[in-house]
Structures are given as C-alpha cells and as structure tokens.
Design a protein around this motif. Sequence first.
Motif, short mmCIF file in Angstrom:
data_model
loop_
_atom_site.label_atom_id
_atom_site.label_comp_id
_atom_site.label_asym_id
_atom_site.label_seq_id
_atom_site.Cartn_x
_atom_site.Cartn_y
_atom_site.Cartn_z
N GLU A 68 0.32 -1.01 -0.21
CA GLU A 68 -0.02 0.22 -0.20
C GLU A 68 0.85 1.27 0.13
OE1 GLU A 68 -2.74 2.03 3.12
OE2 GLU A 68 -3.23 0.26 2.77
N LYS A 69 0.30 1.99 -0.45
CA LYS A 69 0.78 2.98 -0.91
C LYS A 69 0.55 4.74 -0.72
CE LYS A 69 4.46 6.03 -3.24
NZ LYS A 69 5.76 6.07 -4.69
N ARG A 70 0.88 5.77 -0.38
CA ARG A 70 0.29 6.55 0.02
C ARG A 70 0.48 8.10 -0.78
NH1 ARG A 70 -4.46 6.78 4.81
NH2 ARG A 70 -5.05 4.43 4.41
N GLY A 71 -0.06 8.58 -1.45
CA GLY A 71 0.78 10.68 -1.80
C GLY A 71 -0.22 11.31 -2.38
N LYS A 72 0.50 11.79 -3.07
CA LYS A 72 -0.27 13.37 -3.69
C LYS A 72 0.29 13.40 -5.03
CE LYS A 72 -2.18 18.09 -2.50
NZ LYS A 72 -3.57 17.52 -1.99
N ILE A 73 -1.02 13.78 -6.16
CA ILE A 73 -0.21 14.26 -7.68
C ILE A 73 -0.73 15.84 -7.48
CG2 ILE A 73 -0.93 12.56 -8.65
CD1 ILE A 73 -3.58 13.19 -8.93
N SER A 178 -3.98 -4.21 -10.30
CA SER A 178 -3.72 -3.14 -8.75
C SER A 178 -4.98 -1.67 -8.70
CB SER A 178 -2.41 -2.91 -8.44
OG SER A 178 -1.59 -3.84 -8.61
N PHE A 179 -4.54 -1.90 -8.14
CA PHE A 179 -5.61 -0.30 -8.03
C PHE A 179 -4.97 0.87 -7.31
CE2 PHE A 179 -7.10 -1.61 -3.67
CZ PHE A 179 -7.22 -0.60 -3.35
N VAL A 180 -5.83 2.24 -7.44
CA VAL A 180 -5.30 2.77 -6.94
C VAL A 180 -6.82 4.19 -6.81
CG1 VAL A 180 -4.98 4.68 -9.43
CG2 VAL A 180 -3.95 5.39 -6.21
N VAL A 181 -7.17 5.20 -5.86
CA VAL A 181 -7.74 5.73 -5.53
C VAL A 181 -7.66 7.34 -5.73
CG1 VAL A 181 -9.84 6.41 -4.30
CG2 VAL A 181 -9.62 4.11 -4.74
N ILE A 182 -8.19 8.47 -6.08
CA ILE A 182 -7.52 9.89 -6.11
C ILE A 182 -8.91 10.66 -5.71
CG2 ILE A 182 -6.17 11.56 -7.52
CD1 ILE A 182 -6.17 8.70 -9.39
N SER A 183 -7.93 11.20 -4.64
CA SER A 183 -9.09 12.18 -4.40
C SER A 183 -9.95 13.47 -5.00
CB SER A 183 -8.92 12.12 -2.77
OG SER A 183 -8.00 13.35 -2.86
N LYS A 184 -10.00 14.34 -4.37
CA LYS A 184 -10.83 15.22 -5.09
C LYS A 184 -9.67 16.50 -5.53
CE LYS A 184 -13.44 17.53 -1.79
NZ LYS A 184 -14.91 17.88 -1.71
N ASN A 185 -8.98 16.64 -4.14
CA ASN A 185 -7.51 17.32 -3.70
C ASN A 185 -7.10 16.76 -4.22
OD1 ASN A 185 -9.81 18.53 -2.15
ND2 ASN A 185 -9.57 17.71 -0.31
N GLY A 186 -6.51 15.42 -4.94
CA GLY A 186 -5.04 15.37 -5.96
C GLY A 186 -4.73 13.83 -4.58
N ASP A 187 -4.90 13.58 -3.62
CA ASP A 187 -4.21 12.84 -2.75
C ASP A 187 -4.68 11.68 -3.02
OD1 ASP A 187 -3.08 14.79 -0.68
OD2 ASP A 187 -5.61 14.77 -0.14
N GLN A 205 -13.52 5.32 0.32
CA GLN A 205 -14.47 5.51 1.96
C GLN A 205 -13.50 6.59 1.90
OE1 GLN A 205 -15.91 3.51 4.59
NE2 GLN A 205 -17.65 4.67 4.98
N ILE A 206 -12.24 6.52 2.41
CA ILE A 206 -10.66 7.09 2.73
C ILE A 206 -10.58 8.58 1.87
CG2 ILE A 206 -8.04 7.32 3.73
CD1 ILE A 206 -8.72 4.07 4.03
N MET A 207 -10.85 8.22 0.35
CA MET A 207 -10.72 9.31 -0.66
C MET A 207 -11.31 9.95 -1.08
SD MET A 207 -6.99 9.14 -1.09
CE MET A 207 -6.70 8.69 0.31
#
Length: 209
Positions: A68-73, A178-187, A205-207
């Motif tokens: 698992e990895k978390r970050g921001k674009i 794999s999968f990735v979920v990107i929030s409206k803020n780029g997280d 749900q988290i994003m």
Amino acid sequence: MKKILLTFIIGILICSCSATKIGKDKTRYFDKNNVEISKSKFNRIRSTNKLLNVQGDSINHRKLTLREKRGKINDRKSLELLLEKATNLELDSTKPIVIIYYPGKDPCNSSGSATKESRKIWFGQLEDGINQVAQTKPIYIYKENDGLKKYDGVLTWYKDPEGTIERLFFEHHYPCSSFVVISKNGDYMSYFGEFGKEYVWEATQIMNK
C-alpha cells in the motif's frame, strides 16, 4: 590421443554444466529498504503476505515492496482530462477517481478457475460498492492487453494514456492487478497486487472525505 581428447571434451561439458548451474543461482534478494538479505529471510518475510515480491534494479534481483502507498499528485485536473480523452468518459471533479490497473499477462492473472459469469458477478459487486460509497464508477486501465480477452462482454478496458498511470502510481509490474483511488484534492491511495473488493471500497471511502 583419442582418450585424451575425449577426457578433455567431457571436462569442458562438466565445467559448462556447472557454470550454468551456478549462473542460475545468482539471484540476489533485497528488503523493502533495498538492503540485501538472504533468500531464507526474504522468503520468511514474503510469507506474511504483507509485502510483495517484485523484480529489482536488475533481472536477477528480487525485491520486497509494500502493498500500500499513499501520496499526492500536483495536478489532478490534467489527469482527468487525459483520462477523459482516452476513455471518452466524463469525470466528476468532485468525486474520487477509482482506477483498476492491469499490468499485462503474468502467472497470477492468467491462472484460476473464474468464469465469465463469476467475473460479471464479482465486478458488479465491486462497482455497486464503489457507487454506494462515492457515487462513481471505476475506470479499467491496462498497460498491455495480452490476457484481457477473457473480459470480453464483462468489462471495457482502456489503454494507459501515454503510460501516465503506470508512471504516477505503479513503479513495478505487480502480480495480477492493482488499484489506485485519487481524491478530488489529488491525494491518492494505491494497493499493489491481487486485492479483494473490500480494499477498494475502504480506499474509496477514505479518499472521498
């Protein structure tokens, strides 16, 4: 003379076989911090299923990596536009972007006994859960389409535009998908390798907060 020549040839063959055997056993193993470790320790850590086994910097290097990895674009809007152009879909800038990523055929995603019907059910449940959590749908992106024929009539996959999804989120070829979920803020929150529906729902749900 013939005996000497025969002995010489046999000696070369034995040395050649030994060299080949040794050559095949030159794999080096590294932990998640890129520190070299023994094969036994590598296998012991991998058996916990908390880390994945991927190719390292060289073809004979195996490396453990977090699942698992978390970050921001920095520029989600540009990613939206790129995906819209590649998929002909309209994305909601206020909703998370959920991407299921297929890296290409490998032993993990080409095995198993799933049928077309069971895949329809599984992905139907996946999409229903994502819709309940964030009122959006996942986008199915592939790097290489070899092995995707089994999804005909089940899912529509789209080519990774300019290799952007791989470059931003998937450093290695992780087994299965794999999968990735990107929030409206780029997280973003990504998960590498085979996953359950519940992992995608939780990340969405988290994003979505």
